[in-house]
Design an enzyme around this catalytic site. Structure first.
Site, short mmCIF file in Angstrom:
data_model
loop_
_atom_site.label_atom_id
_atom_site.label_comp_id
_atom_site.label_asym_id
_atom_site.label_seq_id
_atom_site.Cartn_x
_atom_site.Cartn_y
_atom_site.Cartn_z
N TYR A 1 5.54 -1.58 -6.31
CA TYR A 1 5.07 -0.90 -5.09
C TYR A 1 5.25 -1.73 -3.84
O TYR A 1 5.34 -1.18 -2.75
CB TYR A 1 3.65 -0.36 -5.23
CG TYR A 1 2.62 -1.31 -5.77
CD1 TYR A 1 2.00 -2.26 -4.97
CD2 TYR A 1 2.23 -1.24 -7.11
CE1 TYR A 1 1.05 -3.11 -5.46
CE2 TYR A 1 1.27 -2.09 -7.61
CZ TYR A 1 0.69 -3.03 -6.80
OH TYR A 1 -0.26 -3.88 -7.30
N LYS B 1 2.11 12.72 11.75
CA LYS B 1 2.42 12.35 13.12
C LYS B 1 1.21 12.73 13.98
O LYS B 1 1.06 13.88 14.39
CB LYS B 1 3.68 13.11 13.55
CG LYS B 1 4.24 12.75 14.88
CD LYS B 1 5.55 13.51 15.08
CE LYS B 1 6.20 13.16 16.37
NZ LYS B 1 7.50 13.82 16.54
#
Length: 122
Positions: free
Chosen positions: A56, A102
């Site tokens: 990861y 966003k």
């Protein structure tokens, strides 16, 4: 026996300059990424071997390179690129679900964030 497991990178934050509007490129903003990776077992679960799983830390770095790299107008395209890149880098991944948020999307109103999710099957 066949098994799969899931690795999730949640709420990875990056500063970038994506978007359609010129001010988005000029000012930039934070983007938040989740990557849910369904991984084929291989021997990682049995042998406790990092070589046979999705590291990861490396996955985070791959995501970072894409998000902070070249400008994209659409976060949809950005999410697909992340998913495809992770699947290519780690052939053990069978499915990648990538969400990009966003928070400062230029909309004519108040909202927490705009989010796009792409599901990609390797």
């Amino acid at each position: 026996m066949t098994a799969t497991y899931t690795i999730t990178l949640k709420n990875c934050a990056f500063f970038a300059r994506h978007g359609v509007h010129d001010e988005e490129e000029f000012l930039g903003q934070r983007f938040f990424v989740d990557a849910i990776l369904d991984v084929e077992q291989g021997t990682a679960l049995v042998d406790d071997s990092i070589e046979d799983t999705v590291h990861y830390g490396i996955a985070f770095t791959e995501i970072e390179k894409i998000i902070t790299g070249r400008r994209r107008y659409l976060i949809e395209a950005l999410a697909l690129e992340v998913a495809q890149t992770l699947c290519k880098r780690f052939p053990q991944i069978r499915r990648a679900e990538v969400s990009i948020r966003k928070p400062n999307a230029p909309v004519p109103g108040v909202l927490d964030y705009v989010e796009v999710t792409v599901e990609y099957f390797a």
